[in-house]
Design a protein around this motif. Structure first.
Motif, PDB file in Angstrom:
ATOM      1  N   ARG A   1       2.590  14.025   2.804  1.00  0.00           N
ATOM      2  CA  ARG A   1       1.307  14.431   2.222  1.00  0.00           C
ATOM      3  C   ARG A   1       0.759  15.666   2.935  1.00  0.00           C
ATOM      4  O   ARG A   1       0.278  16.616   2.308  1.00  0.00           O
ATOM      5  CB  ARG A   1       0.307  13.277   2.321  1.00  0.00           C
TER       6      ARG A   1
ATOM      7  N   ARG B   1       0.828  -1.207   0.000  1.00  0.00           N
ATOM      8  CA  ARG B   1       0.000   0.000   0.000  1.00  0.00           C
ATOM      9  C   ARG B   1       0.856   1.248   0.000  1.00  0.00           C
ATOM     10  O   ARG B   1       0.589   2.200  -0.746  1.00  0.00           O
ATOM     11  CB  ARG B   1      -0.903  -0.009   1.236  1.00  0.00           C
ATOM     12  N   ASP B   2       1.922   1.252   0.823  1.00  0.00           N
ATOM     13  CA  ASP B   2       2.752   2.447   0.909  1.00  0.00           C
ATOM     14  C   ASP B   2       3.521   2.673  -0.376  1.00  0.00           C
ATOM     15  O   ASP B   2       3.709   3.817  -0.793  1.00  0.00           O
ATOM     16  CB  ASP B   2       3.716   2.323   2.089  1.00  0.00           C
TER      17      ASP B   2
ATOM     18  N   PRO C   1      -5.566   9.702   2.087  1.00  0.00           N
ATOM     19  CA  PRO C   1      -5.634   8.295   2.512  1.00  0.00           C
ATOM     20  C   PRO C   1      -4.603   8.014   3.589  1.00  0.00           C
ATOM     21  O   PRO C   1      -3.515   8.585   3.594  1.00  0.00           O
ATOM     22  CB  PRO C   1      -5.320   7.531   1.220  1.00  0.00           C
ATOM     23  N   SER C   2      -4.937   7.144   4.499  1.00  0.00           N
ATOM     24  CA  SER C   2      -4.024   6.822   5.591  1.00  0.00           C
ATOM     25  C   SER C   2      -2.917   5.912   5.095  1.00  0.00           C
ATOM     26  O   SER C   2      -3.156   4.925   4.408  1.00  0.00           O
ATOM     27  CB  SER C   2      -4.788   6.138   6.728  1.00  0.00           C
ATOM     28  N   GLY C   3      -1.696   6.266   5.431  1.00  0.00           N
ATOM     29  CA  GLY C   3      -0.542   5.451   5.084  1.00  0.00           C
ATOM     30  C   GLY C   3       0.404   5.361   6.263  1.00  0.00           C
ATOM     31  O   GLY C   3      -0.010   5.542   7.411  1.00  0.00           O
TER      32      GLY C   3
ATOM     33  N   ASP D   1      -7.726  14.865  -0.741  1.00  0.00           N
ATOM     34  CA  ASP D   1      -7.801  13.452  -0.408  1.00  0.00           C
ATOM     35  C   ASP D   1      -6.585  13.076   0.432  1.00  0.00           C
ATOM     36  O   ASP D   1      -5.451  13.340   0.046  1.00  0.00           O
ATOM     37  CB  ASP D   1      -7.837  12.608  -1.687  1.00  0.00           C
TER      38      ASP D   1
ATOM     39  N   GLN E   1       1.147   4.366  -2.636  1.00  0.00           N
ATOM     40  CA  GLN E   1       0.885   5.740  -2.217  1.00  0.00           C
ATOM     41  C   GLN E   1       2.064   6.660  -2.510  1.00  0.00           C
ATOM     42  O   GLN E   1       1.872   7.815  -2.895  1.00  0.00           O
ATOM     43  CB  GLN E   1       0.544   5.773  -0.730  1.00  0.00           C
TER      44      GLN E   1
ATOM     45  N   ASN F   1       2.394  10.033   5.465  1.00  0.00           N
ATOM     46  CA  ASN F   1       1.386  10.990   5.922  1.00  0.00           C
ATOM     47  C   ASN F   1       2.005  12.363   6.179  1.00  0.00           C
ATOM     48  O   ASN F   1       1.386  13.398   5.909  1.00  0.00           O
ATOM     49  CB  ASN F   1       0.711  10.479   7.191  1.00  0.00           C
TER      50      ASN F   1
END
Length: 230
Positions: free
Chosen positions: A141, A67-68, A131-133, A129, A71, A138
């Protein structure tokens, strides 16, 4: 006189107690080995096999890494596109609010200011937006998002100054210039964080810095070619 008869020295051999013990011990060892072999294999499998909690944790960690990585790639693309747009605004502000006080300012008109604000509204929407990372992603972002919002305030302050009498305008122009510096410095911190994230993820250096107005105190891109890991 009758002769005495003597008892014969020959006697029936008795079973060896020692030999019997050795045979019994050997049989016991063989039986134990036959039992311990399969039992040891079962115990070894049970000990070496991760339990349900460990397997679940490993699966979650693997999912987090994937996921990371995704992202980081998406955030890098967003930061690059946003930097291109923000550089247009900063180039205009550099003429309206020159860093060198000896340079003559070229005030921006309503149409140009509207254009800046439109670009900034679109950029704010793109960074809305969240999204949690991982914490590191984070932070990057959030840094980009905060920098964009600070630049919005810069343009709003400049626009407000144009509505004031010339005698009161300079205070707001100075404030707008300070806000611009803060915005650029915030972006540079986020860009540096993103650069390191890409290196750690195996993507090599990726630079998404603002280039129109390098502010004093802002972090600039290093000299390492993009895509390299050193």
């Amino acid at each position: 006189m009758a002769q005495k008869t003597s008892k014969s020295s020959w006697a029936r051999p008795q079973p060896s107690v020692r030999r019997s013990n050795v045979v019994g011990y050997t049989i016991a060892v063989l039986v134990a080995a036959l039992i311990a072999g399969p039992l040891g294999a079962v115990i070894g499998y049970a000990v070496g096999r991760p339990d349900a909690s460990q397997a679940a944790i490993a699966a979650m960690q693997e999912a987090d890494v994937k996921r990371d990585a995704q992202q980081i790639g998406e955030l890098t693309a967003l930061a690059r596109a946003s930097a291109d747009d923000l550089n247009k605004v900063l180039a205009g502000l550099a003429q309206a609010l020159p860093q060198d006080r000896t340079s003559a300012a070229q005030p921006a008109g309503p149409e140009q200011i509207d254009g800046w604000q439109q670009i900034l509204r679109q950029t704010v929407d793109k960074h809305a937006d969240a999204p949690s990372g991982t914490t590191a992603t984070n932070v990057a972002r959030g840094g980009f998002r905060s920098a964009v919002n600070a630049l919005v305030t810069t343009v709003d302050t400049y626009a407000a100054s144009r509505q004031l009498p010339e005698s009161a305008r300079q205070t707001f122009l100075d404030l707008a210039a300070r806000q611009r510096s803060v915005a650029v410095m915030m972006w540079s911190v986020a860009a540096t964080q993103l650069d390191q994230l890409n290196v750690d993820a195996g993507n090599g250096h990726q630079h998404a810095y603002l280039t129109s107005t390098p502010e004093e105190g802002a972090i600039t891109a290093d000299d390492v070619p993009e895509g390299t890991s050193n």
